[in-house]
Design an enzyme around this catalytic site. Structure first.
Site, PDB file in Angstrom:
ATOM      1  N   LYS A 159       0.747  -1.347  -0.131  1.00  0.00           N
ATOM      2  CA  LYS A 159       0.087  -0.162   0.014  1.00  0.00           C
ATOM      3  C   LYS A 159       1.159   0.695   0.016  1.00  0.00           C
ATOM      4  CE  LYS A 159      -3.968   1.746   2.377  1.00  0.00           C
ATOM      5  NZ  LYS A 159      -5.010   2.041   1.000  1.00  0.00           N
TER       6      LYS A 159
HETATM    7  N1  PMP Z   1      -7.035  -1.832  -2.959  1.00  0.00           N
HETATM    8  C1  PMP Z   1      -6.702  -0.350  -2.839  1.00  0.00           C
HETATM    9  C2  PMP Z   1      -5.866  -0.287  -4.472  1.00  0.00           C
HETATM   10  C3  PMP Z   1      -7.448  -0.197  -2.003  1.00  0.00           C
HETATM   11  O1  PMP Z   1      -6.799   1.327  -1.932  1.00  0.00           O
HETATM   12  C4  PMP Z   1      -8.171  -0.554  -0.878  1.00  0.00           C
HETATM   13  C5  PMP Z   1      -8.247   0.342  -0.286  1.00  0.00           C
HETATM   14  N2  PMP Z   1      -7.254  -0.133   0.844  1.00  0.00           N
HETATM   15  C6  PMP Z   1      -8.191  -1.892  -1.511  1.00  0.00           C
HETATM   16  C7  PMP Z   1      -8.197  -2.371  -2.433  1.00  0.00           C
HETATM   17  C8  PMP Z   1      -9.209  -2.166  -0.058  1.00  0.00           C
HETATM   18  O2  PMP Z   1      -8.592  -3.103   0.327  1.00  0.00           O
HETATM   19  P1  PMP Z   1      -8.976  -3.255   1.893  1.00  0.00           P
HETATM   20  O3  PMP Z   1      -9.818  -4.203   2.515  1.00  0.00           O
HETATM   21  O4  PMP Z   1      -8.017  -3.538   3.097  1.00  0.00           O
HETATM   22  O5  PMP Z   1      -9.211  -1.525   2.388  1.00  0.00           O
END
Ligand code: PMP
Length: 307
Positions: A159
């Site tokens: 991330k």
């Molecule tokens: N993909 C991307 C590119 C994201 O930014 C997010 C948000 N964090 C997600 C998927 C979903 O991840 P999460 O469920 O951990 O928020």
């Protein structure tokens, strides 16, 4: 989530700083090159007080992101978890969003200045939008012309701040065309993910979700993979094509901010009958019970903040 917030405290390298006084120099390496990592975490009002949902999993992912882009985090996981709990307490938040960010400051400029000291900031926002706003209508998606970041170009499982240029370009383009959000395909033309969420489709009472090949491994996705089977719906990870999306009985996206949202149109084609489907609704309701501390089977996912 408003960006006009001016109140509350921000955690900056161990110090609590008033919102308007927290600052980073404009020549910051992270701002110049998009080299940083972050998390998006939610806190909810529960019967026991504010609770952070899957805090340890978010912090583990932050450390995994750091290792993927070879960045040091100058704090332990426990210190960052404690900092987030303290901040929620100090900012008197119950329904909120937490953003930890690890970045390089302004010590040196230039791509080659790679061994800088990392800094950490944590900010919080209160979430005022009612959770069920617009849920029945669902979202209208476009399949973007922008390809999801290739795994040959970036670490798609990190991330990382720079990875999001891809999401921003896809989002801006789809908004200009009148859509709510966009899906991206990967370099092999498989369905990858949305700009800030993961994808599930429902066909004949079975859930399918793209494999983890090119996606950010969402914590909400992982949560749905536990909750859906508890409701009697198996989940299969598999490569999906664009037409799998168009022909699904139901499509929904998952994310910490978006939670579980129905997608009712893709490229102006109706999905199912064009309204939120029954399985998406059941999973949403179960998810909301879990995150708000009303499901005794999953109380361990919450870190309750004692006031
Ligand atoms: N993909 C991307 C590119 C994201 O930014 C997010 C948000 N964090 C997600 C998927 C979903 O991840 P999460 O469920 O951990 O928020």
């Amino acid at each position: 989530m408003s960006t006009e917030q001016t109140k509350g405290l921000i955690w900056m390298d161990g110090k609590l700083v008033p919102w308007m006084e927290a600052s980073v120099h404009p020549t910051s390496y992270t701002m110049q090159h998009g080299y940083g990592i972050f998390e998006g975490v939610r806190t909810y009002q529960t019967p026991q007080g504010p609770g952070i949902f899957r805090l340890e999993d978010h912090t583990n992912r932050l450390f995994k992101s750091a290792s993927l882009i070879q960045m040091q985090i100058p704090y332990s996981k426990e210190e960052l978890n404690r900092a987030q709990c303290d901040l929620i307490r100090q900012n008197r938040l119950s329904n909120g969003y937490i953003r930890p960010l690890v970045f390089y400051g302004a010590l040196e400029l230039g791509v080659h200045a790679i061994d800088q000291r990392s800094q950490v900031m944590i900010a919080t926002w209160e979430i005022k939008i009612p959770p069920d706003a617009g849920l029945e209508k669902g979202l209208h998606f476009q399949i973007s012309g922008f390809m999801r970041n290739s795994t040959k170009s970036v670490m798609s499982k990190a991330k990382a701040t720079g990875n999001y240029l891809n999401s921003v370009l896809a989002y801006k383009a789809c908004k200009r065309d009148g859509y709510d959000d966009a899906f991206m395909l990967d370099a092999q033309d498989h369905v990858s993910e949305a700009t800030t969420s993961n994808i599930f489709i429902v066909k004949n009472n079975v859930l399918y979700t793209p494999t983890t090949f090119s996606i950010l491994e969402g914590i909400t996705r992982a949560t749905v993979m536990v909750l859906a089977p508890e409701l009697g719906y198996p989940v299969i990870e598999k490569d999906l094509s664009r037409d799998d999306l168009y022909t699904a009985d139901e499509v929904f996206v998952t994310g910490t901010m978006s939670e579980i949202k129905a997608v009712t149109e893709i490229d102006r084609r109706l999905i199912g009958d064009g309204a939120r489907g029954p399985i998406t609704r059941k999973i949403y309701e179960k998810y909301r019970n879990v995150v708000t501390g009303n499901d005794p089977n999953h109380i361990d996912w919450l870190t309750i903040i004692n006031q």
